[in-house]
Enzyme design. Structure first.
Site, PDB file in Angstrom:
ATOM      1  N   ARG A   1     -48.270 -15.015  32.128  1.00  8.81           N
ATOM      2  CA  ARG A   1     -47.862 -16.399  31.794  1.00  8.81           C
ATOM      3  C   ARG A   1     -47.154 -16.496  30.444  1.00  8.81           C
ATOM      4  NH1 ARG A   1     -53.152 -17.831  33.992  1.00  8.81           N
ATOM      5  NH2 ARG A   1     -52.851 -18.291  36.189  1.00  8.81           N
TER       6      ARG A   1
ATOM      7  N   LYS B   1     -32.080 -18.848  27.792  1.00 13.22           N
ATOM      8  CA  LYS B   1     -31.898 -18.905  29.247  1.00 13.22           C
ATOM      9  C   LYS B   1     -32.175 -17.518  29.801  1.00 13.22           C
ATOM     10  CE  LYS B   1     -28.639 -22.628  30.151  1.00 13.22           C
ATOM     11  NZ  LYS B   1     -27.273 -22.958  30.636  1.00 13.22           N
TER      12      LYS B   1
ATOM     13  N   GLU C   1     -16.293 -15.213  26.109  1.00 13.15           N
ATOM     14  CA  GLU C   1     -17.312 -16.171  25.639  1.00 13.15           C
ATOM     15  C   GLU C   1     -17.044 -16.577  24.190  1.00 13.15           C
ATOM     16  OE1 GLU C   1     -19.258 -17.498  27.839  1.00 13.15           O
ATOM     17  OE2 GLU C   1     -20.086 -16.023  29.231  1.00 13.15           O
TER      18      GLU C   1
ATOM     19  N   LYS D   1     -23.401 -21.886  19.043  1.00 16.52           N
ATOM     20  CA  LYS D   1     -24.401 -21.929  20.110  1.00 16.52           C
ATOM     21  C   LYS D   1     -25.734 -22.460  19.582  1.00 16.52           C
ATOM     22  CE  LYS D   1     -26.334 -20.012  24.169  1.00 16.52           C
ATOM     23  NZ  LYS D   1     -26.299 -19.072  25.265  1.00 16.52           N
TER      24      LYS D   1
ATOM     25  N   GLU E   1     -30.904 -28.158  28.409  1.00 13.22           N
ATOM     26  CA  GLU E   1     -29.699 -28.617  29.111  1.00 13.22           C
ATOM     27  C   GLU E   1     -29.890 -29.948  29.826  1.00 13.22           C
ATOM     28  OE1 GLU E   1     -27.173 -25.421  30.555  1.00 13.22           O
ATOM     29  OE2 GLU E   1     -26.466 -26.743  32.143  1.00 13.22           O
TER      30      GLU E   1
ATOM     31  N   ARG F   1     -25.818 -29.243  26.302  1.00 15.36           N
ATOM     32  CA  ARG F   1     -25.754 -27.782  26.437  1.00 15.36           C
ATOM     33  C   ARG F   1     -24.834 -27.331  27.560  1.00 15.36           C
ATOM     34  NH1 ARG F   1     -30.543 -23.190  26.022  1.00 15.36           N
ATOM     35  NH2 ARG F   1     -29.160 -21.450  26.560  1.00 15.36           N
TER      36      ARG F   1
ATOM     37  N   ASN G   1     -20.918 -24.105  29.398  1.00 16.80           N
ATOM     38  CA  ASN G   1     -20.489 -23.583  30.698  1.00 16.80           C
ATOM     39  C   ASN G   1     -19.016 -23.816  30.975  1.00 16.80           C
ATOM     40  OD1 ASN G   1     -22.576 -22.252  32.248  1.00 16.80           O
ATOM     41  ND2 ASN G   1     -23.711 -24.161  31.991  1.00 16.80           N
TER      42      ASN G   1
ATOM     43  N   HIS H   1     -17.249 -21.865  33.646  1.00 14.71           N
ATOM     44  CA  HIS H   1     -18.262 -21.177  34.446  1.00 14.71           C
ATOM     45  C   HIS H   1     -18.367 -21.696  35.874  1.00 14.71           C
ATOM     46  CE1 HIS H   1     -19.263 -19.609  30.541  1.00 14.71           C
ATOM     47  NE2 HIS H   1     -20.311 -18.948  30.971  1.00 14.71           N
TER      48      HIS H   1
ATOM     49  N   HIS I   1     -18.356 -18.696  38.117  1.00 14.56           N
ATOM     50  CA  HIS I   1     -19.494 -18.265  38.942  1.00 14.56           C
ATOM     51  C   HIS I   1     -19.082 -18.137  40.408  1.00 14.56           C
ATOM     52  CE1 HIS I   1     -22.931 -19.572  35.972  1.00 14.56           C
ATOM     53  NE2 HIS I   1     -22.310 -18.473  35.596  1.00 14.56           N
TER      54      HIS I   1
ATOM     55  N   HIS J   1     -18.739 -10.724  34.501  1.00 17.93           N
ATOM     56  CA  HIS J   1     -19.000 -12.138  34.203  1.00 17.93           C
ATOM     57  C   HIS J   1     -17.932 -12.692  33.241  1.00 17.93           C
ATOM     58  CE1 HIS J   1     -21.234 -15.803  33.359  1.00 17.93           C
ATOM     59  NE2 HIS J   1     -21.198 -15.531  32.068  1.00 17.93           N
TER      60      HIS J   1
HETATM   61  P1  NAD Z   1     -24.075  -6.145  31.151  1.00 16.14           P
HETATM   62  O1  NAD Z   1     -25.427  -6.443  30.668  1.00 16.14           O
HETATM   63  O2  NAD Z   1     -23.913  -5.723  32.554  1.00 16.14           O
HETATM   64  O3  NAD Z   1     -23.433  -5.054  30.191  1.00 16.14           O
HETATM   65  C1  NAD Z   1     -22.147  -4.602  30.451  1.00 16.14           C
HETATM   66  C2  NAD Z   1     -22.083  -3.063  30.597  1.00 16.14           C
HETATM   67  O4  NAD Z   1     -22.072  -2.471  29.307  1.00 16.14           O
HETATM   68  C3  NAD Z   1     -23.258  -2.465  31.320  1.00 16.14           C
HETATM   69  O5  NAD Z   1     -22.804  -1.372  32.085  1.00 16.14           O
HETATM   70  C4  NAD Z   1     -24.134  -1.983  30.187  1.00 16.14           C
HETATM   71  O6  NAD Z   1     -25.030  -0.968  30.549  1.00 16.14           O
HETATM   72  C5  NAD Z   1     -23.106  -1.491  29.215  1.00 16.14           C
HETATM   73  N1  NAD Z   1     -23.491  -1.471  27.813  1.00 16.14           N
HETATM   74  C6  NAD Z   1     -24.289  -2.358  27.153  1.00 16.14           C
HETATM   75  N2  NAD Z   1     -24.252  -2.098  25.848  1.00 16.14           N
HETATM   76  C7  NAD Z   1     -23.450  -1.027  25.669  1.00 16.14           C
HETATM   77  C8  NAD Z   1     -23.013  -0.321  24.531  1.00 16.14           C
HETATM   78  N3  NAD Z   1     -23.341  -0.693  23.292  1.00 16.14           N
HETATM   79  N4  NAD Z   1     -22.199   0.733  24.706  1.00 16.14           N
HETATM   80  C9  NAD Z   1     -21.796   1.097  25.961  1.00 16.14           C
HETATM   81  N5  NAD Z   1     -22.142   0.443  27.063  1.00 16.14           N
HETATM   82  C10 NAD Z   1     -22.963  -0.624  26.920  1.00 16.14           C
HETATM   83  O7  NAD Z   1     -23.099  -7.407  30.955  1.00 16.14           O
HETATM   84  P2  NAD Z   1     -22.927  -8.466  29.781  1.00 16.14           P
HETATM   85  O8  NAD Z   1     -21.500  -8.826  29.805  1.00 16.14           O
HETATM   86  O9  NAD Z   1     -23.535  -8.021  28.524  1.00 16.14           O
HETATM   87  O10 NAD Z   1     -23.794  -9.701  30.288  1.00 16.14           O
HETATM   88  C11 NAD Z   1     -23.452 -10.394  31.465  1.00 16.14           C
HETATM   89  C12 NAD Z   1     -24.672 -11.109  31.972  1.00 16.14           C
HETATM   90  O11 NAD Z   1     -25.098 -12.050  31.004  1.00 16.14           O
HETATM   91  C13 NAD Z   1     -24.456 -11.859  33.248  1.00 16.14           C
HETATM   92  O12 NAD Z   1     -25.500 -11.579  34.145  1.00 16.14           O
HETATM   93  C14 NAD Z   1     -24.503 -13.320  32.831  1.00 16.14           C
HETATM   94  O13 NAD Z   1     -24.973 -14.152  33.836  1.00 16.14           O
HETATM   95  C15 NAD Z   1     -25.430 -13.265  31.669  1.00 16.14           C
HETATM   96  N6  NAD Z   1     -25.263 -14.359  30.727  1.00 16.14           N
HETATM   97  C16 NAD Z   1     -26.366 -15.034  30.351  1.00 16.14           C
HETATM   98  C17 NAD Z   1     -26.267 -16.053  29.433  1.00 16.14           C
HETATM   99  C18 NAD Z   1     -27.502 -16.747  28.954  1.00 16.14           C
HETATM  100  O14 NAD Z   1     -27.404 -17.762  28.261  1.00 16.14           O
HETATM  101  N7  NAD Z   1     -28.675 -16.238  29.245  1.00 16.14           N
HETATM  102  C19 NAD Z   1     -25.024 -16.380  28.884  1.00 16.14           C
HETATM  103  C20 NAD Z   1     -23.914 -15.661  29.285  1.00 16.14           C
HETATM  104  C21 NAD Z   1     -24.044 -14.644  30.210  1.00 16.14           C
HETATM  105  N1  GLY Z   2     -24.391 -19.581  28.359  1.00 14.88           N
HETATM  106  C1  GLY Z   2     -24.693 -20.942  28.574  1.00 14.88           C
HETATM  107  C2  GLY Z   2     -25.935 -21.405  27.915  1.00 14.88           C
HETATM  108  O1  GLY Z   2     -26.611 -20.665  27.245  1.00 14.88           O
HETATM  109  O2  GLY Z   2     -26.261 -22.538  28.048  1.00 14.88           O
END
Ligand code: NAD
Ligand code: GLY
Length: 373
Positions: A129, A151, A193, A235, A245, A249, A253, A256, A260, A273
């Site tokens: 939890r 998030k 982003e 942010k 949100e 917030r 997006n 997005h 998406h 992404h």
């Molecule tokens: P990812 O986590 O897939 O990383 C991208 C690639 O880079 C992967 O292959 C990873 O293993 C590799 N990698 C990571 N760090 C590295 C480094 N220092 N050197 C070499 N390779 C490295 O993708 P991302 O772009 O980081 O994140 C995308 C995700 O984030 C999506 O799922 C998206 O929905 C999510 N997201 C979430 C929020 C939120 O607010 N929580 C906001 C934006 C995006």
């Molecule tokens: N990436 C969108 C949010 O954090 O709200």
């Protein structure tokens, strides 16, 4: 490399959320400094959650920096990629936590990009939890966006990030040196982003990004440091006003809703992404123009900037028989949708965004133009 006793210089952006407040620490070499983690709650054990790409690069450094704080440091290594942001991967985290006897004080460390960060956060929100967790983002996208704001989620085959929770980390540690090993395509994805923050909140920052895109693409440390810091400030400002949100917030997006749909329609992982968001921002800017918020000159400016970041600006055809229908169906499965009505983040004036619906004819026009040119 051994952990450094002396503090490394870093900047901190504070995110103010009453008893859930925390600092986003930004600096080069932070992973090597055990001092970076001095503010964490005392605990017997830690679990590093990472993936099979990031582990060989950075897990040792993090582990050594944690050794003075935790008696037991465990690690679970997930398969890499957006297509693995699933129940199955989440269960690997729970399996590891239970198999190693982790308790309610065990601190989870998300070492990796947004995929690892979102899944670790969701695991932390639900294991026993709720246990503390720390974001150690190693992609640009994760440092400027996903590690901040709490998030957490996994994907469902029918929709992106559909299963998740709001759950804030104890701290965020952005080591800018990790960006040196990032593949170029991932650097570009992160820049999407960064660009996003300009039109929705700070056109001065947008001007700066335009002037410094060459330095950002060349990974000049000072440029990356400023991009990460200013993005996190914006942010933190937004999330500080609207953590869950209820309204504001959603402007984060921008791009997005279209993005998406592209990600889901192409199959998770086919477009990154950030690539989908880059193209989606151009589409959302064109929709903003059709709704009277911005002029054609701004749409061209944004398109050029997205291209300069190495990102796609031509949308993919998702269905050769009924492309519009497929986009609309996918966009309806968006968390901003209400009673099946699709909502878009549009720019109502430069530096300001609103969430609203749009006439079907305008949405159809944007999609038709975007796949063509
Ligand atoms: P990812 O986590 O897939 O990383 C991208 C690639 O880079 C992967 O292959 C990873 O293993 C590799 N990698 C990571 N760090 C590295 C480094 N220092 N050197 C070499 N390779 C490295 O993708 P991302 O772009 O980081 O994140 C995308 C995700 O984030 C999506 O799922 C998206 O929905 C999510 N997201 C979430 C929020 C939120 O607010 N929580 C906001 C934006 C995006
Ligand atoms: N990436 C969108 C949010 O954090 O709200």
């Amino acid at each position: 490399m051994t952990p450094q006793a002396n503090p490394i210089s870093f900047q901190t952006v504070d995110i103010a959320l009453e008893d859930r407040s925390y600092g986003i620490h930004i600096g080069a070499g932070l992973l090597n400094a055990s001092d970076s983690f001095r503010d964490l709650p005392a605990a017997h054990s830690a679990m590093i959650v990472t993936n099979d790409t990031v582990a060989p690069l950075y897990a040792d450094r993090l582990q050594r920096s944690l050794e003075s704080r935790f008696r037991q440091i465990h690690m679970v290594c997930l398969p890499d990629g957006e297509s693995h942001k699933t129940w199955e991967s989440l269960n690997l985290i729970f399996d590891a936590l239970l198999a190693r006897g982790c308790d309610r004080k065990t601190v989870l460390f998300a070492l990796g990009g947004g995929v690892v960060g979102d899944m670790t956060g969701f695991a932390a929100a639900s294991y026993m939890r709720g246990v503390p967790f720390v974001q150690v983002p190693t992609t640009l996208l994760a440092q400027v966006d996903s590690s901040v704001g709490g998030k957490t989620a996994i994907n469902h085959p029918l929709g992106k990030n559909m299963i998740g929770a709001f759950y804030q980390p104890q701290m965020v540690l952005c080591d800018l040196e990790t960006l040196n090993t990032l593949p170029p395509r991932e650097l570009s994805a992160g820049l999407a982003e960064v660009i996003k923050y300009g039109p929705i909140a700070d056109m001065g920052f947008f001007d700066w990004i335009e002037a410094n895109m060459g330095s950002l693409m060349a990974r000049e440390p000072a440029a990356l440091a400023h991009a990460v810091q200013r993005s996190c400030e914006i942010k933190a400002w937004v999330v500080g006003q609207d953590e869950r949100e209820a309204g504001l917030r959603a402007i984060l997006n921008f791009g997005h809703t279209f993005g998406h749909a592209i990600e889901a329609g192409m199959g998770y992982g086919a477009w990154l992404h950030g690539e989908a968001v880059g193209c989606g921002m151009v589409m959302a800017a064109r929709l903003s123009q059709l709704l009277g918020g911005v002029d054609a000159a701004f749409v061209q400016r944004l398109t050029r900037l997205v291209q300069a970041a190495g990102l796609p600006t031509v949308a993919p055809v998702l269905d050769t028989h009924d492309n519009l229908g497929r986009y609309l169906a996918l966009m309806r499965v968006d968390k901003k949708s209400e009673a099946g009505e699709i909502k878009f983040v549009v720019i109502d004036r430069l530096g300001s965004a609103v969430v609203r619906s749009a006439p079907d004819a305008l949405v159809a026009q944007v999609i038709a133009e975007s796949v063509r040119t």
